[in-house]
Design an enzyme around this catalytic site. Structure first.
Site, short mmCIF file in Angstrom:
data_model
loop_
_atom_site.label_atom_id
_atom_site.label_comp_id
_atom_site.label_asym_id
_atom_site.label_seq_id
_atom_site.Cartn_x
_atom_site.Cartn_y
_atom_site.Cartn_z
CB THR A 223 -0.86 -0.02 1.28
OG1 THR A 223 -1.84 -1.03 1.16
CG2 THR A 223 -1.56 1.32 1.51
NE ARG A 251 -10.42 -5.69 3.43
CZ ARG A 251 -9.31 -4.99 3.47
NH1 ARG A 251 -8.84 -4.41 2.39
NH2 ARG A 251 -8.66 -4.82 4.60
CG ASP A 254 -6.74 1.06 6.48
OD1 ASP A 254 -6.64 0.11 5.66
OD2 ASP A 254 -5.76 1.71 6.87
CB THR A 275 0.40 0.74 5.16
OG1 THR A 275 0.48 -0.60 4.64
CG2 THR A 275 1.69 1.04 5.92
N GLY A 276 -1.66 -1.30 6.75
CA GLY A 276 -1.72 -2.43 7.68
C GLY A 276 -3.04 -3.16 7.55
N GLY A 278 -6.39 -3.47 7.53
CA GLY A 278 -7.36 -2.39 7.45
C GLY A 278 -8.53 -2.48 8.42
#
Ligand code: ASP
Length: 360
Positions: A223, A251, A254, A275-276, A278
């Site tokens: 991301t 889906r 975030d 980033t991670g 979400g």
């Protein structure tokens, strides 16, 4: 590649690393501007990247950073700087955004992006886009040209076409590396593998580029995002992603949720791109929360770390880049790595990948 070429490629990558991560702060006077970018967080360890792969990521980050730096150093806006930095990363197949995005379980690239102007608190976001080459530009058009904040799916692409943004065939976003990642995930899940997208190159002899996927978690890397302060004191943030490999049911993570993956507020003196995982970042309202912490007086570093600790306590992982109105940026993560870089009016470009690399 011969052994000699491999040696030189590695040596050059290491030299670039040493140079690019110098990041010296100078007492340089003049108008302040500052830029920080990321290319995703996750399990990124030194032994999972070859010197060539390590060097390729650093060079890609350097290119995006330079594009944003040119805007800011020349007196341009924070919005333009984050837009161009993210756009460069969207075009780079190494990252999970634009070309190189991960695939849904149905074998499609569905792209999400957001942008926010800290001065006006205007924001734009898109989700599930499949035909617009640069989702970040579309998010910006939503903010600037439409009366809305968030558009999704076909409607978002139709709006992009109406405002003249470049449209591409869905296969434009295809990369062999991400397709293999999808196949592996679906196989592990016991799910059927969809047909390769129409227009995708044949698998035989397909070039995997510098990344061969060894040891890399192909599910969710790359991301991209940027935060900036311009010479007029305006803050902005932007983020773009393909989301999670093999995502289903429309889906959305975030990234396009304003206040979760992306937020900027001059009033709070803060810009954030995350980033991670979400789902956790949405529940923790990460980006808005960091801005609230900074509005209450916390510095970028403390605010970012406190928030990532909260995400971790919920069970999520990832990282954030945070910019303050003083031009000080911070990186916080609870993963072993995050592709990241920054530059400012008073500091040379600094590029890092692993969590333990110098980045104060
Ligand atoms: N946050 C993104 C999402 O959940 C993925 C990532 O940053 O790795 O869609």
């Amino acid at each position: 590649m011969t052994d000699a070429t491999r040696f030189w490629a590695g040596a050059c990558a290491l030299a670039a690393t040493a140079f690019l991560s110098a990041g010296a702060v100078s007492a340089q006077e003049g108008p302040r501007w500052s830029l920080a970018i990321h290319g995703g967080a996750g399990v990124i360890e030194r032994n999972s990247l070859t010197p060539e792969q390590d060097g390729a990521y650093r060079e890609a980050l350097a290119r995006a950073l330079a594009a944003g730096e040119e805007v800011l150093a020349g007196g341009g806006s924070a919005l333009d700087a984050v837009t161009i930095a993210v756009q460069v990363l969207e075009d780079d197949p190494l990252f999970n955004a634009g070309r190189g995005a991960v695939f849904t379980a149905a074998g499609v690239n569905e792209l999400d992006a957001a942008i926010m102007d800290g001065e006006s608190l205007q924001a734009g976001a898109v989700a599930g886009v499949t035909r617009t080459r640069h989702p970040v530009r579309l998010a910006r058009a939503v903010m600037e040209v439409s009366p809305h904040v968030m558009l999704i799916g076909e409607g978002a692409d139709a709006f992009a076409a109406e405002v003249g943004l470049e449209q591409v065939e869905p296969a434009f976003f295809f990369t062999e590396r991400r397709w293999r990642g999808l196949e592996a995930t679906l196989r592990a899940r016991g799910d059927a593998i969809p047909p390769r997208p129409q227009g995708a190159p044949l698998p035989e002899g397909a070039d995997l580029g510098p990344i061969r996927g060894q040891g890399l978690d192909e599910n969710r890397f790359g991301t991209v995002g940027a935060v900036a302060l311009d010479q007029q004191g305006r803050l902005a943030a932007a983020t773009s992603t393909g989301g999670m490999t093999a995502k289903r049911w429309g889906r959305v993570g975030d990234v396009p949720v304003i206040g979760a993956g992306t937020y900027a507020s001059n009033a709070d003196g803060c810009a954030v791109s995350a980033t991670g995982s979400g789902e956790y970042f949405i529940r923790a309202t990460v980006a808005r929360d960091i801005c609230a912490r900074m509005g209450a007086g916390l510095g970028a570093r403390m605010a970012g770390q406190a928030e990532i600790d909260e995400v971790g306590a919920l069970g999520g992982d990832g990282g954030v880049i945070v910019m303050g109105s003083d031009g000080l940026s911070a990186f916080a993560m609870n993963t072993s790595g995050m592709y990241r870089a920054r530059v400012a009016w008073n500091r040379a470009a600094e590029i890092a990948i692993y969590a333990d690399e110098e980045s104060e």
